[in-house]
Write a protein that holds these residues in place. Structure first.
Motif, PDB file in Angstrom:
ATOM      1  N   ARG A 155      13.984  -1.002  21.456  1.00 33.35           N
ATOM      2  CA  ARG A 155      12.909  -1.021  22.444  1.00 33.35           C
ATOM      3  C   ARG A 155      11.672  -0.246  21.968  1.00 33.35           C
ATOM      4  O   ARG A 155      10.542  -0.685  22.156  1.00 33.35           O
ATOM      5  CB  ARG A 155      13.439  -0.432  23.753  1.00 33.35           C
ATOM      6  CG  ARG A 155      12.511  -0.600  24.933  1.00 33.35           C
ATOM      7  CD  ARG A 155      13.163  -0.130  26.239  1.00 33.35           C
ATOM      8  NE  ARG A 155      12.306  -0.425  27.359  1.00 33.35           N
ATOM      9  CZ  ARG A 155      12.388  -1.533  28.124  1.00 33.35           C
ATOM     10  NH1 ARG A 155      13.309  -2.421  27.879  1.00 33.35           N
ATOM     11  NH2 ARG A 155      11.549  -1.738  29.112  1.00 33.35           N
ATOM     12  N   ALA A 156      11.906   0.906  21.338  1.00 34.11           N
ATOM     13  CA  ALA A 156      10.777   1.703  20.868  1.00 34.11           C
ATOM     14  C   ALA A 156      10.016   0.970  19.763  1.00 34.11           C
ATOM     15  O   ALA A 156       8.783   1.054  19.683  1.00 34.11           O
ATOM     16  CB  ALA A 156      11.271   3.065  20.362  1.00 34.11           C
ATOM     17  N   GLY A 157      10.725   0.264  18.919  1.00 33.15           N
ATOM     18  CA  GLY A 157      10.072  -0.490  17.855  1.00 33.15           C
ATOM     19  C   GLY A 157       9.110  -1.535  18.410  1.00 33.15           C
ATOM     20  O   GLY A 157       7.991  -1.706  17.905  1.00 33.15           O
ATOM     21  N   GLN A 158       9.541  -2.218  19.449  1.00 30.75           N
ATOM     22  CA  GLN A 158       8.655  -3.208  20.070  1.00 30.75           C
ATOM     23  C   GLN A 158       7.385  -2.542  20.606  1.00 30.75           C
ATOM     24  O   GLN A 158       6.277  -3.052  20.412  1.00 30.75           O
ATOM     25  CB  GLN A 158       9.375  -3.913  21.231  1.00 30.75           C
ATOM     26  CG  GLN A 158      10.557  -4.776  20.804  1.00 30.75           C
ATOM     27  CD  GLN A 158      11.241  -5.458  22.000  1.00 30.75           C
ATOM     28  OE1 GLN A 158      10.604  -5.801  22.976  1.00 30.75           O
ATOM     29  NE2 GLN A 158      12.544  -5.644  21.904  1.00 30.75           N
ATOM     30  N   ALA A 159       7.566  -1.411  21.284  1.00 29.79           N
ATOM     31  CA  ALA A 159       6.419  -0.720  21.874  1.00 29.79           C
ATOM     32  C   ALA A 159       5.508  -0.152  20.783  1.00 29.79           C
ATOM     33  O   ALA A 159       4.274  -0.219  20.881  1.00 29.79           O
ATOM     34  CB  ALA A 159       6.905   0.401  22.794  1.00 29.79           C
TER      35      ALA A 159
ATOM     36  N   GLY B 264      18.449   1.129  24.260  1.00 26.13           N
ATOM     37  CA  GLY B 264      17.229   0.707  23.587  1.00 26.13           C
ATOM     38  C   GLY B 264      17.205   1.005  22.102  1.00 26.13           C
ATOM     39  O   GLY B 264      16.440   0.399  21.348  1.00 26.13           O
ATOM     40  N   ALA B 265      18.057   1.931  21.662  1.00 29.93           N
ATOM     41  CA  ALA B 265      18.029   2.359  20.258  1.00 29.93           C
ATOM     42  C   ALA B 265      18.888   1.489  19.354  1.00 29.93           C
ATOM     43  O   ALA B 265      18.721   1.510  18.137  1.00 29.93           O
ATOM     44  CB  ALA B 265      18.484   3.810  20.143  1.00 29.93           C
ATOM     45  N   ARG B 266      19.792   0.719  19.937  1.00 30.90           N
ATOM     46  CA  ARG B 266      20.626  -0.222  19.183  1.00 30.90           C
ATOM     47  C   ARG B 266      21.478   0.449  18.110  1.00 30.90           C
ATOM     48  O   ARG B 266      21.299   0.221  16.925  1.00 30.90           O
ATOM     49  CB  ARG B 266      19.772  -1.346  18.564  1.00 30.90           C
ATOM     50  CG  ARG B 266      18.794  -2.024  19.491  1.00 30.90           C
ATOM     51  CD  ARG B 266      19.469  -3.039  20.410  1.00 30.90           C
ATOM     52  NE  ARG B 266      20.556  -2.427  21.159  1.00 30.90           N
ATOM     53  CZ  ARG B 266      21.790  -2.919  21.293  1.00 30.90           C
ATOM     54  NH1 ARG B 266      22.111  -4.028  20.725  1.00 30.90           N
ATOM     55  NH2 ARG B 266      22.703  -2.311  22.003  1.00 30.90           N
TER      56      ARG B 266
ATOM     57  N   GLY C 184      10.559   2.709   9.583  1.00 27.13           N
ATOM     58  CA  GLY C 184      11.733   3.209  10.288  1.00 27.13           C
ATOM     59  C   GLY C 184      12.047   2.469  11.564  1.00 27.13           C
ATOM     60  O   GLY C 184      13.176   2.532  12.062  1.00 27.13           O
ATOM     61  N   ALA C 185      11.058   1.758  12.104  1.00 27.49           N
ATOM     62  CA  ALA C 185      11.244   1.092  13.400  1.00 27.49           C
ATOM     63  C   ALA C 185      11.866  -0.290  13.280  1.00 27.49           C
ATOM     64  O   ALA C 185      12.364  -0.837  14.251  1.00 27.49           O
ATOM     65  CB  ALA C 185       9.907   0.986  14.128  1.00 27.49           C
TER      66      ALA C 185
END
Lengths: 367, 367
Positions: free
Chosen positions: A254-258, B227-229, A227-228
């Protein structure tokens, strides 16, 4: 004259999609699947540390367009430099950029007949001409692929190891050997989406500066973060740099990177998931055998099950499973389409599959 | 002969990026910015309901490739149908797909000189020929843009309303009137990234089936989810359908879809953020005036401040701010580059800006 003047290439493209998502099927059926075993996702989920890192993300900030921290960690993980790595919106996104960089209209590309449709979608989307080579005994056939590439002067040749949809694989040593026949002027696109759950030695040992190939990796499979949307590619810096000419620089969430960074660091969780995947593969094989079907050996997080007849029969089995709330998929091309493809699931998922399979088979035999 | 045979177009492209991210600047400086006021993000953040929805997302599942739930909600929000809406990886991603669909090598495209660089990046990336029209009094000039489009037979003309980087805007009624001069064969790309915080009446009232334009919207600005794109476009179904020929169907991250849906539904939070943005705009204007500078009227979540001299002077002011830990940006092109551009911030952010600005100005005057 309309205001919408598509390019002649865009006009020529079909509106078909590579895959219909499970949610689309659920909406059409008016029910939610009991077991989601069709997209080779990782039902065991990501590291809790990844989940925590994603939940803690400040969503108001754009992601770092360089994915710097993640690339640093990946470089350390692989013993290479960040200049050998590009992070992108899943392998699908990276394949699109790669094809765009290298394939002009009319350029030749080689793949296996029945291999990953999304790669084919991108090749068609940029006007490339796709040449297909048959599987050999349910394995992709590197030497035949490379021979065809030489024949048609291909710019790219695609090979997945382990393979999707069959789950078959080659040893890394065999691939290195076969690459001696890779023609000059042709780049090997080595899709290693499933390599994290393959036997040791499946990934070929090659210098990251080797200009002959680009390797595709993902956090969508064993790392449990489909999902990321985080994939990455490893290649010589000359090629990696070229992605910067065309990619969506602020495309990474951004959350996917983290989350990917945290997942990479949690090696205990990875080991735990790999054990669960191996157990689930065995259980799928057992269920297949119990029903008189033949499970194929798999190095991936799914098992292809040979239903013993033709594609129409396997499709009937698949339809019977889907009708009973079990989401699975199947190969597109004969003779691989004698199989259905079942992703690893939880014990509950696989119990549901075990309950539905005999009924689906009975239906298929009556049809 | 190398294995990396880029297309002639790819070879011709520069490796420059449209924007250097703040994280890159922080790494170069060896310090984190005290105030992040350069990327027009929303420091007030997303709805807590969006944050909650994202944290609750099952990351192991791919996102719905149709973004069905979000498109349903957006359709209801705008009083249109889901067939008028495409969801993509930010406006940047959607602009890339749109240019790919419509611009072949050598095709003409029109924009304002100094407008959004990422649009220009995509046009160059597909071999389009960009024609630039000057601003008129710090406003983009729709009639001049459309006249140029007629002159060069442009396939696309880009217009942001409100404008970035100047913050200026046209009334929707004026735009509708100006569109009478939009030539046949040219599609208006109306970038409405900032329209959610603009005065009522800024968005033109036009039928969603109007074939003359495509509108770009985003959750990155007032909705606080950069950040969520998650961006989306509104256009006639004929054009929306075409995106399915080229887009990365599984490119949307699952949490982003859920977060955008929750953010859209939280109208109280949106009203709260709009008030904070208006307050911050006034405070930025006040700080500018206190330092003898001229804030320009803004309908966006940032304020362009006229530093009263040339681009070199404004650049010196910007450098002085950045050196003091205040991330801001500035227009690229004269005479707009007499300004710096300051995004709305928290009271603490703007106090830091207020403290740094006189020092940066003094430095710039000495230079």
């Amino acid at each position: 004259m309309t205001h919408i003047r598509l390019t002649s290439l865009a006009q020529s493209l079909p509106s078909t999609v590579p895959f219909v998502g499970p949610e689309t099927q659920e909406r059409a059926a008016g029910r939610v699947f009991d077991a989601r075993l069709g997209a080779n996702e990782n039902v065991f989920g990501p590291s809790p540390r990844a989940t925590e890192a994603m939940a803690a993300t400040q969503q108001w900030m754009y992601g770092d367009p360089e994915s710097y921290d993640l690339r640093q960690a990946l470089a350390a993980h692989h013993g290479i430099t960040p200049d050998h790595i590009i992070v992108g919106e899943g392998i699908d996104g990276l394949l699109g950029y790669l094809v765009r960089l290298m394939v002009a209209q009319g350029d030749a590309v080689v793949t296996s007949d029945g291999a990953y449709p999304t790669f084919n979608y991108h090749v068609a989307g940029f006007g490339g001409v796709l040449h297909k080579v048959p599987y050999r005994g349910d394995h992709e056939d590197p030497r035949a692929l490379f021979a065809e590439a030489a024949e048609v002067d291909a710019k790219l040749v695609y090979l997945a190891n382990p393979d999707n949809p069959m789950g078959s694989w080659h040893s890394g040593a065999d691939l290195v050997k076969a690459m001696e026949t890779l023609p000059e002027g042709c780049l090997l696109v080595l899709d290693e989406a499933y390599v994290d759950c393959a036997p040791d030695g499946t990934a070929p040992v090659l210098d990251a500066d080797d200009p002959r190939l680009i390797r595709m990796r993902t956090f969508s499979k064993v790392y449990g973060l489909a999902g990321a949307r985080v994939g990455y590619a490893i290649a010589a810096p000359e090629l990696i740099t070229a992605f910067g000419k065309v990619r969506n620089h602020f495309g990474m969430n951004r959350a996917g990177q983290a989350g990917a960074l945290a997942a990479l660091e949690d090696t205990d969780w990875l080991a735990h998931v790999k054990t669960q995947i191996a157990t689930a593969r065995d259980r799928i094989a057992e269920i297949a055998s119990d029903n008189g079907l033949t499970p194929l050996p798999s190095a991936a997080n799914f098992v292809a099950i040979d239903c013993g007849r033709d594609g129409a029969f396997a499709k009937a089995v698949l339809d019977g499973l889907v009708a009973r709330g079990i989401f699975v998929r199947m190969p597109f091309v004969a003779p691989q389409n004698r199989c259905i493809r079942v992703s690893c699931g939880t014990p509950a998922d696989l119990n549901a599959f075990a309950a539905a399979l005999p009924l689906a088979l009975a239906d298929a035999e009556k049809a």
